[in-house]
Design a protein around this motif. Structure first.
Motif, PDB file in Angstrom:
ATOM      1  N   ARG A 117      -2.036   2.341  -2.917  1.00 38.42           N
ATOM      2  CA  ARG A 117      -3.345   1.699  -3.082  1.00 38.42           C
ATOM      3  C   ARG A 117      -3.419   0.472  -2.184  1.00 38.42           C
ATOM      4  O   ARG A 117      -2.582  -0.412  -2.271  1.00 38.42           O
ATOM      5  CB  ARG A 117      -3.505   1.287  -4.532  1.00 38.42           C
ATOM      6  N   GLU A 118      -4.417   0.434  -1.333  1.00 40.43           N
ATOM      7  CA  GLU A 118      -4.608  -0.731  -0.471  1.00 40.43           C
ATOM      8  C   GLU A 118      -5.269  -1.850  -1.251  1.00 40.43           C
ATOM      9  O   GLU A 118      -6.198  -1.607  -2.021  1.00 40.43           O
ATOM     10  CB  GLU A 118      -5.482  -0.371   0.738  1.00 40.43           C
TER      11      GLU A 118
ATOM     12  N   SER B 184       0.830  -1.206   0.000  1.00 37.64           N
ATOM     13  CA  SER B 184       0.000   0.000   0.000  1.00 37.64           C
ATOM     14  C   SER B 184       0.866   1.260   0.000  1.00 37.64           C
ATOM     15  O   SER B 184       0.597   2.213  -0.735  1.00 37.64           O
ATOM     16  CB  SER B 184      -0.905  -0.010   1.231  1.00 37.64           C
TER      17      SER B 184
END
Length: 86
Positions: A42-43, A37
């Motif tokens: 971005r998770e 992440s």
């Protein structure tokens, strides 16, 4: 039958797999997800990362790749990576 440039599309029906992992491995995967992440901004859920991790591992194992009886010069791909490479 005609020789099409596009090969036959492989089976894409997901197979559900349930596993149990030890706490140390779980912590490592959680840490990896956090680093992922941080790196990509971005998770991704662990359930999405683990298949990609397994895929990357299998593709990097030269003995396994050779054992799959694929014509020389072609590296077999799996799942999402196979889809992206088309």
């Amino acid at each position: 039958m005609a020789d099409l440039k596009l090969p036959r599309i492989p089976e894409r029906t997901p197979v559900k797999l349930t596993i149990s992992i030890l706490p140390d491995l779980h912590r490592a995967v959680v840490e990896y997800a956090a680093l992922y992440s941080q790196t990509y901004g971005r998770e991704e859920p662990i359930t999405e990362l683990i298949p990609a991790m397994l895929e990357a591992f299998l593709e990097s194992d030269r003995v396994f790749v050779k054992s799959r009886n694929v014509p020389s010069g072609l590296i077999p791909t799996f799942g999402a990576r196979a889809e992206r490479q088309r």
